[in-house]
Design an enzyme around this catalytic site. Structure first.
Site, mmCIF file in Angstrom:
data_model
loop_
_atom_site.group_PDB
_atom_site.id
_atom_site.type_symbol
_atom_site.label_atom_id
_atom_site.label_comp_id
_atom_site.label_asym_id
_atom_site.label_seq_id
_atom_site.Cartn_x
_atom_site.Cartn_y
_atom_site.Cartn_z
ATOM 1 N N CYS A 123 9.705 1.822 3.299
ATOM 2 C CA CYS A 123 10.607 0.714 3.671
ATOM 3 C C CYS A 123 12.017 1.223 3.865
ATOM 4 O O CYS A 123 12.855 0.524 4.411
ATOM 5 C CB CYS A 123 10.582 -0.362 2.610
ATOM 6 S SG CYS A 123 11.196 0.261 1.060
ATOM 7 N N SER A 154 5.335 -6.956 3.392
ATOM 8 C CA SER A 154 5.873 -7.245 4.723
ATOM 9 C C SER A 154 6.671 -8.561 4.705
ATOM 10 O O SER A 154 6.431 -9.431 3.854
ATOM 11 C CB SER A 154 4.720 -7.350 5.713
ATOM 12 O OG SER A 154 3.836 -8.361 5.291
ATOM 13 N N LYS A 196 -0.962 -7.098 -9.317
ATOM 14 C CA LYS A 196 -1.959 -7.270 -8.253
ATOM 15 C C LYS A 196 -1.612 -6.209 -7.207
ATOM 16 O O LYS A 196 -0.754 -6.409 -6.360
ATOM 17 C CB LYS A 196 -1.851 -8.692 -7.665
ATOM 18 C CG LYS A 196 -3.111 -9.236 -7.013
ATOM 19 C CD LYS A 196 -3.692 -8.381 -5.903
ATOM 20 C CE LYS A 196 -3.010 -8.542 -4.575
ATOM 21 N NZ LYS A 196 -3.473 -7.556 -3.546
ATOM 22 N N PHE A 237 0.809 -1.228 0.000
ATOM 23 C CA PHE A 237 0.000 0.000 0.000
ATOM 24 C C PHE A 237 0.841 1.276 0.000
ATOM 25 O O PHE A 237 0.364 2.337 -0.375
ATOM 26 C CB PHE A 237 -0.932 0.013 1.228
ATOM 27 C CG PHE A 237 -0.228 0.374 2.520
ATOM 28 C CD1 PHE A 237 0.034 1.698 2.836
ATOM 29 C CD2 PHE A 237 0.208 -0.610 3.403
ATOM 30 C CE1 PHE A 237 0.699 2.037 4.013
ATOM 31 C CE2 PHE A 237 0.871 -0.285 4.572
ATOM 32 C CZ PHE A 237 1.125 1.044 4.882
ATOM 33 N N GLU A 266 9.620 -4.250 12.949
ATOM 34 C CA GLU A 266 9.270 -3.092 12.112
ATOM 35 C C GLU A 266 7.959 -2.501 12.619
ATOM 36 O O GLU A 266 6.979 -3.231 12.787
ATOM 37 C CB GLU A 266 9.108 -3.555 10.663
ATOM 38 C CG GLU A 266 8.747 -2.418 9.724
ATOM 39 C CD GLU A 266 8.501 -2.868 8.288
ATOM 40 O OE1 GLU A 266 7.777 -3.872 8.087
ATOM 41 O OE2 GLU A 266 9.017 -2.208 7.376
ATOM 42 N N GLU A 288 -4.959 -3.898 -2.053
ATOM 43 C CA GLU A 288 -6.412 -3.670 -2.047
ATOM 44 C C GLU A 288 -6.769 -2.395 -1.282
ATOM 45 O O GLU A 288 -7.902 -1.932 -1.343
ATOM 46 C CB GLU A 288 -7.159 -4.890 -1.491
ATOM 47 C CG GLU A 288 -6.780 -5.338 -0.087
ATOM 48 C CD GLU A 288 -5.562 -6.281 -0.037
ATOM 49 O OE1 GLU A 288 -4.596 -6.065 -0.784
ATOM 50 O OE2 GLU A 288 -5.595 -7.224 0.770
HETATM 51 P P1 NAD Z 1 1.520 -6.704 2.978
HETATM 52 O O1 NAD Z 1 2.566 -7.758 3.046
HETATM 53 O O2 NAD Z 1 0.410 -6.756 3.940
HETATM 54 O O3 NAD Z 1 0.820 -6.708 1.523
HETATM 55 C C1 NAD Z 1 1.571 -6.660 0.337
HETATM 56 C C2 NAD Z 1 0.800 -7.378 -0.777
HETATM 57 O O4 NAD Z 1 0.643 -8.751 -0.414
HETATM 58 C C3 NAD Z 1 -0.599 -6.829 -1.011
HETATM 59 O O5 NAD Z 1 -0.842 -6.779 -2.388
HETATM 60 C C4 NAD Z 1 -1.514 -7.835 -0.308
HETATM 61 O O6 NAD Z 1 -2.762 -7.966 -0.939
HETATM 62 C C5 NAD Z 1 -0.732 -9.128 -0.413
HETATM 63 N N1 NAD Z 1 -0.929 -10.015 0.758
HETATM 64 C C6 NAD Z 1 -1.170 -9.637 2.038
HETATM 65 N N2 NAD Z 1 -1.258 -10.722 2.848
HETATM 66 C C7 NAD Z 1 -1.063 -11.797 2.063
HETATM 67 C C8 NAD Z 1 -1.026 -13.209 2.312
HETATM 68 N N3 NAD Z 1 -1.214 -13.702 3.519
HETATM 69 N N4 NAD Z 1 -0.816 -14.026 1.260
HETATM 70 C C9 NAD Z 1 -0.611 -13.543 0.032
HETATM 71 N N5 NAD Z 1 -0.631 -12.215 -0.270
HETATM 72 C C10 NAD Z 1 -0.848 -11.356 0.730
HETATM 73 O O7 NAD Z 1 2.286 -5.304 3.041
HETATM 74 P P2 NAD Z 1 1.657 -3.834 3.165
HETATM 75 O O8 NAD Z 1 1.128 -3.645 4.528
HETATM 76 O O9 NAD Z 1 0.778 -3.546 1.994
HETATM 77 O O10 NAD Z 1 2.977 -2.945 2.976
HETATM 78 C C11 NAD Z 1 3.850 -2.579 4.005
HETATM 79 C C12 NAD Z 1 5.056 -3.480 4.052
HETATM 80 O O11 NAD Z 1 5.754 -3.456 2.813
HETATM 81 C C13 NAD Z 1 6.083 -3.031 5.094
HETATM 82 O O12 NAD Z 1 6.538 -4.162 5.778
HETATM 83 C C14 NAD Z 1 7.192 -2.410 4.263
HETATM 84 O O13 NAD Z 1 8.468 -2.424 4.861
HETATM 85 C C15 NAD Z 1 7.152 -3.274 3.051
HETATM 86 N N6 NAD Z 1 7.783 -2.615 1.908
HETATM 87 C C16 NAD Z 1 9.017 -3.074 1.544
HETATM 88 C C17 NAD Z 1 9.673 -2.472 0.497
HETATM 89 C C18 NAD Z 1 11.042 -2.943 0.076
HETATM 90 O O14 NAD Z 1 11.501 -2.485 -0.929
HETATM 91 N N7 NAD Z 1 11.693 -3.833 0.803
HETATM 92 C C19 NAD Z 1 9.078 -1.398 -0.191
HETATM 93 C C20 NAD Z 1 7.802 -0.970 0.207
HETATM 94 C C21 NAD Z 1 7.161 -1.593 1.266
#
Ligand code: NAD
Length: 497
Positions: free
Chosen positions: A282, A227, A174, A150, A383, A177
């Site tokens: 991040c 994450s 994808k 997000f 984090e 959401e």
């Molecule tokens: P998230 O892991 O909750 O979601 C990321 C994506 O995965 C979304 O599209 C979501 O629909 C999908 N998803 C969520 N749960 C899932 C599951 N159980 N199975 C399969 N798919 C699933 O992350 P978020 O809250 O949207 O974003 C924040 C996180 O992203 C933070 O931890 C941040 O550090 C990380 N991030 C990392 C970088 C990097 O470059 N390392 C860059 C941006 C964000």
């Protein structure tokens, strides 16, 4: 008026076959402003069919022809940057300038990808054996996937799809959401730029859609950003399904301030890096390591600056940071702050119970500052992903470096110092993917590559730059000779000349 976000399939917005819709909130006001489809299996099958057809057409375009479409796309994004930024700010809450900045960083990947004829040039060796030449080329993979978080609804997808598409693949995005609208707009603009139907599809939904994508046998590669627990799950399960995978996770980035650093410069750097975008980056700095006897002065100056920082709605030009993404995330961050207090860290500035007149239901938190944080505390180990900065005191450089190196995450780190020898030692020895010297957020430009180490990246390739080109292509090496007559008969040993 509430809006609906559907899918983008075969060059157009496509109404989902599902009746199931997920809510989209405006984090600034806390209101539900729209809904996004939670795609079903029919939508998924439509996307796969369209992506196959798209790949068959697009992979035959010459790199130069693909590059011309990318140049058109670049101009269209430039023309639409303000509109795209408003969409990002509405659904994410970050300030308008920050949203614009993120789109420009994404645009830089498009600009890099415009050079694809040059980037795909192979290698050639003449006379590897007598009369034998050898050369290698990079060919597209097929259908490639991006699953994105997000916090950067435009930039993170743009780390992926422009380069994958430039390499001759089709791409299914994808998006998160929580803020899916910008992805649809980016896909519409690419189509307007001349991208054939089916080369870029957007499939909206939650983890159900993700699981279909990582399991489907027609899909070649998975790029994930999100994450760490989900990144690990994606890595393990995509590999199990024999996909190529790059899976980027969470972070805990340390900024080390040496006693010889210019403290005011360091404080300026820390403020933007810790609290910009409400700490939902991040590469945000969430730990400041104060080395030696500067800690009291550093904490005092950070606190003074934090008091002046203005959290507010993105529609207000004076806002320095906006709300966090959701009610749940706000609660989670508040719980971390309470936990820090229980564990004995010194809460200098408390961002809980922070209200803005007129936006009482928005998900705002004030800038939070902890001092005397130690490495055994949960607020240090995990984090938080919010506007919470922990100051850890280290007696010397070695202790500071060991903190950086022993943390589970390895995304980014930075050192502020005026000593070149220390800086060089740090850049050489930090076990971290992206390292800065007197630069608070060392995010690489599009022509370099972005990616962390340890629990911040699973897989072998970082995003964009040449790492991106290699991830989205497979290497083929040819060896040939053209003799008129048989020169040597059958050989039963390995040729060596
Ligand atoms: P998230 O892991 O909750 O979601 C990321 C994506 O995965 C979304 O599209 C979501 O629909 C999908 N998803 C969520 N749960 C899932 C599951 N159980 N199975 C399969 N798919 C699933 O992350 P978020 O809250 O949207 O974003 C924040 C996180 O992203 C933070 O931890 C941040 O550090 C990380 N991030 C990392 C970088 C990097 O470059 N390392 C860059 C941006 C964000």
């Amino acid at each position: 008026m509430a809006f609906k976000v559907e899918n983008f399939i075969n060059g157009e917005v496509s109404n989902s076959n599902t009746n199931e819709y997920l809510p989209i909130y405006n984090p600034t006001t806390g209101e539900e402003i729209g809904k996004v489809c939670n795609s079903n299996e029919n939508d998924f099958n439509d996307v796969i069919k369209s992506s196959k057809d798209g790949f068959n057409i697009w992979s035959k375009y010459t790199p130069l022809k693909r590059s011309r479409v990318l140049f058109n796309y670049k101009s269209l994004i430039e023309t639409n940057v303000d509109r795209l930024a408003e969409i990002v700010s509405t659904e994410h809450g970050k300030t308008l300038n920050d949203a614009k900045g993120s789109i420009i960083r994404g645009l830089e990947v498009v600009e890099f990808a415009c050079g694809i004829p040059h980037l795909l040039k192979g290698e050639f060796s003449q006379n590897v054996g007598t009369g034998i030449d050898s050369w290698s080329v990079r060919q597209p993979l097929g259908i490639t996937i991006g699953i994105t978080p997000f916090n950067f609804p435009a930039m993170v997808p743009m780390w992926m799809f422009p380069l994958s598409i430039a390499c001759g693949n089709s791409f299914v995005l994808k998006p998160s959401e929580k803020n899916p609208s910008c992805a649809i707009e980016l896909a519409k603009l690419f189509t307007e730029a001349g991208l054939p139907k089916g080369v870029l599809n957007v499939l909206n939904g939650d983890k159900r859609s993700v699981n279909w994508l990582i399991e489907n046998e027609d899909i070649s590669s998975i790029s994930f950003v999100g994450s760490t627990p989900v990144a690990k799950y994606i890595y393990e399960n995509s590999a199990k399904n024999l996909k190529r995978v790059q899976s980027l996770g969470g972070a805990k980035n340390h900024l080390v301030v040496m006693p010889d650093a210019n403290i005011d410069q360091a404080v300026d750097g820390i403020m933007g890096a810790a609290y910009g975008s409400a700490g939902e980056r991040c590469m945000a700095v969430s730990v400041a390591v104060a080395v030696g006897d500067i800690a009291d002065e550093l904490v005092k100056k950070i606190n003074l600056s934090a008091q002046k920082l203005k959290a507010g709605p993105w529609t207000d030009e004076d806002s320095d940071m906006g709300p966090v993404i959701s009610k749940d995330n706000k609660l989670k961050i508040e719980n971390y702050i309470s936990r820090g207090v229980e564990e004995g860290a010194k809460l200098i500035n408390d961002g809980r119970n922070f209200k803005i007149q007129g936006y009482e239901n928005g998900y705002f938190l004030g800038p939070t500052l902890f001092d005397n944080v130690t490495k055994d505390m949960i607020i240090y180990k995990e984090e938080i992903f919010g506007p919470v900065l922990s100051v850890v005191r280290a007696k010397d450089y070695d202790e500071a470096l060991s903190l950086v190196n022993n943390h589970q995450f390895g995304n980014g780190t930075s050192i502020y110092t005026s000593d070149g020898e220390v800086a060089r030692h740090f850049t050489t020895n930090a076990k971290i993917g992206m390292v800065g010297v007197n630069v608070p957020i060392p995010v690489p430009m599009a022509f370099h590559s972005f990616g962390g180490w340890k629990q911040s990246l699973f897989g072998d390739h970082s995003m964009h730059g040449m790492e991106g080109v290699h991830f989205y292509t497979k290497l083929k090496t040819m060896t040939s000779r053209w003799p008129k007559n048989i020169q040597v008969g059958s050989q039963f040993v390995l040729p060596t000349n």
